[in-house]
Design an enzyme around this catalytic site. Structure first.
Site, PDB file in Angstrom:
ATOM      1  N   HIS A 123       0.865  -1.174   0.000  1.00 28.18           N
ATOM      2  CA  HIS A 123       0.000   0.000   0.000  1.00 28.18           C
ATOM      3  C   HIS A 123       0.909   1.234   0.000  1.00 28.18           C
ATOM      4  CE1 HIS A 123      -2.802   2.922   1.835  1.00 28.18           C
ATOM      5  NE2 HIS A 123      -3.779   2.114   1.475  1.00 28.18           N
ATOM      6  N   ASP A 200       3.312  -4.791   7.917  1.00 24.29           N
ATOM      7  CA  ASP A 200       2.075  -4.024   7.800  1.00 24.29           C
ATOM      8  C   ASP A 200       0.919  -5.018   7.872  1.00 24.29           C
ATOM      9  OD1 ASP A 200      -0.209  -2.753   6.963  1.00 24.29           O
ATOM     10  OD2 ASP A 200       0.672  -1.883   5.157  1.00 24.29           O
ATOM     11  N   GLN A 203      -4.327  -5.437   6.868  1.00 27.02           N
ATOM     12  CA  GLN A 203      -5.336  -6.353   6.333  1.00 27.02           C
ATOM     13  C   GLN A 203      -5.254  -7.733   6.975  1.00 27.02           C
ATOM     14  OE1 GLN A 203      -7.714  -5.377   4.432  1.00 27.02           O
ATOM     15  NE2 GLN A 203      -6.922  -3.391   3.779  1.00 27.02           N
ATOM     16  N   LYS A 226     -10.175  -0.897  10.472  1.00 26.33           N
ATOM     17  CA  LYS A 226     -10.325  -2.065   9.598  1.00 26.33           C
ATOM     18  C   LYS A 226     -10.645  -3.329  10.387  1.00 26.33           C
ATOM     19  CE  LYS A 226      -7.012  -0.179   6.264  1.00 26.33           C
ATOM     20  NZ  LYS A 226      -7.709   0.235   5.045  1.00 26.33           N
ATOM     21  N   CYS A 364      -4.799   2.626  -3.627  1.00 24.07           N
ATOM     22  CA  CYS A 364      -3.536   3.101  -3.048  1.00 24.07           C
ATOM     23  C   CYS A 364      -2.396   2.130  -3.310  1.00 24.07           C
ATOM     24  CB  CYS A 364      -3.658   3.358  -1.550  1.00 24.07           C
ATOM     25  SG  CYS A 364      -4.746   4.698  -1.142  1.00 24.07           S
TER      26      CYS A 364
END
Ligand SMILES: Cc1ncc(COP(=O)(O)O)c(C=O)c1O
Ligand SMILES: Cc1ncc(COP(=O)(O)O)c(C=O)c1O
Lengths: 407, 141, 407, 141
Positions: A123, A200, A203, A226, A364
């Site tokens: 991202h 990261d 998600q 999220k 993104c």
């Protein structure tokens, strides 16, 4: 007893609303999830009963608010299995967490000629901060490509890792292709080369393994919004040794021990990295969201979502002219596709006329789109409250649109 | 009379037409039909410098000035944007530059149809109109 | 018709709660204000009806959420009379706003040998970021002292301003002494010397003049949570020319135009400075808070609060052994004091046993405490919902504590 | 017997005493009284190096080891913290080092009184106890 996942839908007030005259089918969960009533209530109750600025107050509200805030820190630590709550820093979200590390790590450890590695699956929030840091520090910015299936090319990564490498930043799950990257293996490779890793997990933390000690991540970042928590709150986990070694990023109230015009000393962890008034309400909301997730059996969530994804993938595959992007070894909760002859943008608007919310565009992740040589995709993304009916609605909607436009 | 109807008249016709549709789906389908009827743009004109910036989709505009009138051809790879282009074409193509300069977006708001695009402050519609107005202003110099 | 200020109390659910068996008397408003029901409801409604990630979506929720968010930007612009909504950047709060400017301005405009001026009246959040920036950039850090009344020494400021000065950072109202600084005059002085000014309005925007064009501030920053809005949201106003000139601070999603491994171009204003998922819910809450303030006549608020402060100052002055700090030309909403022989810390706890919430300590203004040579103060701070009875409760509470301890 | 009662016995007495108070105000007043009865600390001992870090108020501790017992004098400029010091004094002063090492804060939580101080993870109470334990550990070496 764990809750039944099929009952989850009822916990989210927005999911029973109508959009453009149709029941909302919300398939934009990778962008942000909806919030259960318990999270919404946690925020309202906070403001109606204990709202106060924290840490420096000695009146009852300040103490109750501080306790509530610090309890969530412990809850987060437990959720991701951090060694200590001191390793949990509250930030505004994944983007700020990454910027904090890029900035502070860069100041402390990156010199001209050094290298930072990211991947082509990132991202922008896990790409641009490193790129800009490299520009500032005169370091090189290296990008691990992905293959035709949407899997990272680990051989190229192996070649890239060297004594010049200062840090590797990689996502656990790609928000654009849904690829589940083998982060445990990647971390082992990097550590073998003496390179720390930022994972990261924006998600991942709500969909898959989120044990920072198993992953052995040096830095692990995610956003509350999220994972059913409010907007405006996120987490930076870092191993204590790193937090001790890094200089602060945002400075101001609360992160100071002593300050005179000549000299500053900083507060202990985790406060050194939490300058300014803390977002107590949204932290409390994050706590309620973790309680919500914990009310289910996490493995049952995973199994349910995997089943749903398989169902959706099969269903969409039957639509003529529909192309699903990527075919990674493992995929999570995300279906990126396009229809021949219909722009992603048009498809998004037309689905919306039927109350079906998907996201369209680059998500993104311009580097991914550039690699695929496409301007964008339609992305349907799942959460635990989605059902097979949602995916059937999506498929019917697409088929109808194709019929109308081709006619 | 060979004169094109005024912008206001065309606007009213369109509002009437779209008013006949019951729901968003039909409105967008009608819009897409309008786009499909738009005269083809010469492929050779679809160059980088004719791309309108600020759109989520690619939109090309080729604009000229003829007798103080604004004349253009345009296209988009989005069916919906192409429908919007078709409306701009119907309303503004061949209109006197003064009229083009006066054109505004309240009409699009009336149609309601544009909420998908118009909520973004820097959106394709604004950008397209800005392009036409720039050309119109040049036209009057 | 504007609302009656005396009815305000009823709008705040927490104000009718009991603390330690007594009705809450909340006098810690400079730390954070309480929230009216309308703000709490705005957040709940947002999450229950239109929650979505914004700016990049083309489904209805995304559009409604984007509209709601951008409307608040306009509302903020109107509230502080900015020339354009593009001059409004949403941040997490005052601290982040100041860090953004300190960082970006520092990168763009500060060289070794340059000077940055702050004042001895600043909150750590408007002190430390400049100090650290000066350390990074090899610039000198200058501090304008205040006089025995708690007013800034403008002659010293006049002497300090020079062609070496790159920026002056000053608060409009001191959170510790309540001094209302003559910011219009200060800005004129600085501008005459070609120096831009950052005005920290964290304690001002809800109490006094907040017209950025009248003040002529180059940068103007404040926090939502101190003006009845949710935590987690704040504002950076900057003149457009500065926003154009400054490099971005936080980078990542949404602030990018194009990105390739070799090159990045940034989005237009204000998005260039708003990386990552926006905190839409709390922005919507900020909008509701502005509506709430706007439901009163602002001059009436000012008059009411001035009267209340005078009342409180007189009342406390009658208590033997009580010393109020500072005697500035103009004071706003803040009463800092100590009682002979009783530590601020003890007084805070003892008042709390009666449900009276004040703050004690340094209030993130160690430079002020050092100048006054005291370890801290008790601070009672007012908002529009406070009443004379609140101050009477405070005075009675203090008198009772003095009696008990001295007996 | 001249032996000091055990830590547990003293704890129970204190819990009983504080249990008699109806409300926070009385509890704090009683605590302050305990503090006011604390033997004076020699002013010469109130030096920088005897300050306990991590307290909102100044607290000085002077700690010795005598026959494997922990012996200390202490003071604070806060009446409430001085009350806490008085309790630590009553419970732990002169106790065998092993006992001091075993002391914990659950007692303070039982009293409830400490919620003002104990909610901060790095608070004065923790810091004071840590000081005493450090000395106790030294005492056993
Ligand atoms: C004058 C002043 N500046 C800055 C701040 C910092 O604001 P925040 O903590 O909301 O970032 C405060 C409040 O704590 C303040 O009173
Ligand atoms: C993989 C990934 N990383 C980073 C981000 C940025 O998160 P946020 O916008 O919450 O800061 C996102 C979501 O947008 C994401 O999906």
């Amino acid at each position: 007893m764990s809750k039944d996942i099929l009952s989850a839908r009822n916990d989210f007030p927005i999911l029973s609303s109508q959009v453009n005259g149709f029941p909302l089918v919300y398939l934009d969960n990778a962008a942000t999830t909806q919030k259960p009533q318990s999270v919404i209530d946690a925020i309202s109750n906070y403001y109606s009963t204990i709202n106060s600025n924290i840490h420096r107050g000695n009146h009852t509200l300040a103490i109750q608010a501080t306790d509530a805030y610090e309890n969530v820190r412990k809850k987060v630590a437990t959720y991701i299995n951090a060694a200590s709550p001191d390793e949990i820093i509250f930030t505004r979200g994944t983007t700020e967490s990454i910027n904090l590390v890029a900035y502070s790590f860069g100041e402390a450890f990156v010199k001209p000629g050094d290298e930072i590695i990211v991947t082509q699956l990132e991202h922008h929030s896990n790409y641009v901060p490193w790129q800009l840091m490299c520009q500032r520090k005169g370091a090189s910015f290296k990008v691990v490509p992905f293959d035709e299936n949407g899997d990272l090319d680990l051989e190229i990564l192996a070649d890239m890792l060297s004594e010049k490498t200062r840090l590797l930043a990689v996502n656990h799950i790609s928000n654009s292709l849904g690829t589940i990257n083998p982060v445990e293996k990647i971390v082992r490779m990097a550590h073998a080369a003496g390179v720390p890793v930022l994972v990261d997990a924006a998600q991942a933390v709500q969909h898959t393994l989120h044990d920072v000690q198993v992953i052995d991540a040096d830095f692990y970042v995610f956003s509350g919004h999220k994972m059913f928590a409010p907007m405006g709150i996120g987490v930076l986990y870092a191993k204590e040794k790193w937090l001790e070694a890094l200089p602060p990023f945002i400075s101001g109230g609360n992160m100071i021990d002593q300050v005179t015009p000549e000299k500053i000393t900083f507060n202990v962890l985790p406060f050194k990295f939490e300058a300014g008034t803390s977002n107590v309400a949204d932290v409390v909301g994050l706590g309620a969201a973790l309680d919500y997730i914990n009310s289910f059996d996490f493995q049952a969530i995973q199994a349910y979502e995997e089943d749903l994804l398989d169902f959706g993938e099969e269903l969409l595959s039957t639509i003529p002219g529909l192309k699903i992007y990527g075919n990674p070894k493992r995929r999570s909760a995300i279906l990126p596709f396009n229809i021949e002859g219909i722009q992603h943008f048009d498809l998004g608007i037309l689905l919306d006329t039927k109350g079906i919310a998907v996201r369209t565009g680059q998500h993104c992740t311009q580097p991914i789109m550039d690699a695929l040589r496409i301007p964008g995709t339609v992305r349907a993304s799942l959460a635990l409250y989605n059902t097979r009916e949602d995916l059937e609605q999506l498929a019917h909607g697409i088929e109808r649109i194709i019929r109308r436009i081709r006619s | 009379m060979s004169q094109k109807p005024s912008v206001k008249e065309i606007e009213q016709n369109l509002i009437d037409d779209f008013g006949l549709m019951d729901n968003w789906e039909e409105k967008y389908e009608y819009l897409i039909e309008l786009g499909q009827d738009l005269p083809e743009m010469d492929a050779a004109l679809k160059t980088e410098d004719r791309l309108v910036k600020g759109c989520q989709s690619s939109v090309w505009f080729d604009i000229h000035c003829q007798d103080h009138k604004v004349v253009f051809s345009a296209d988009s790879d989005s069916l919906i944007v192409k429908g919007m282009v078709a409306i701009l074409n119907e309303m503004l193509n061949g209109q006197p530059a003064e009229e083009v300069l006066k054109a505004d977006l309240t009409f699009f708001e009336t149609l309601g149809l544009w909420h998908h695009i118009s909520s973004q402050r820097s959106n394709g519609l604004t950008a397209m109109l800005a392009h036409l107005k720039l050309a119109a202003a040049d036209c009057l110099k």
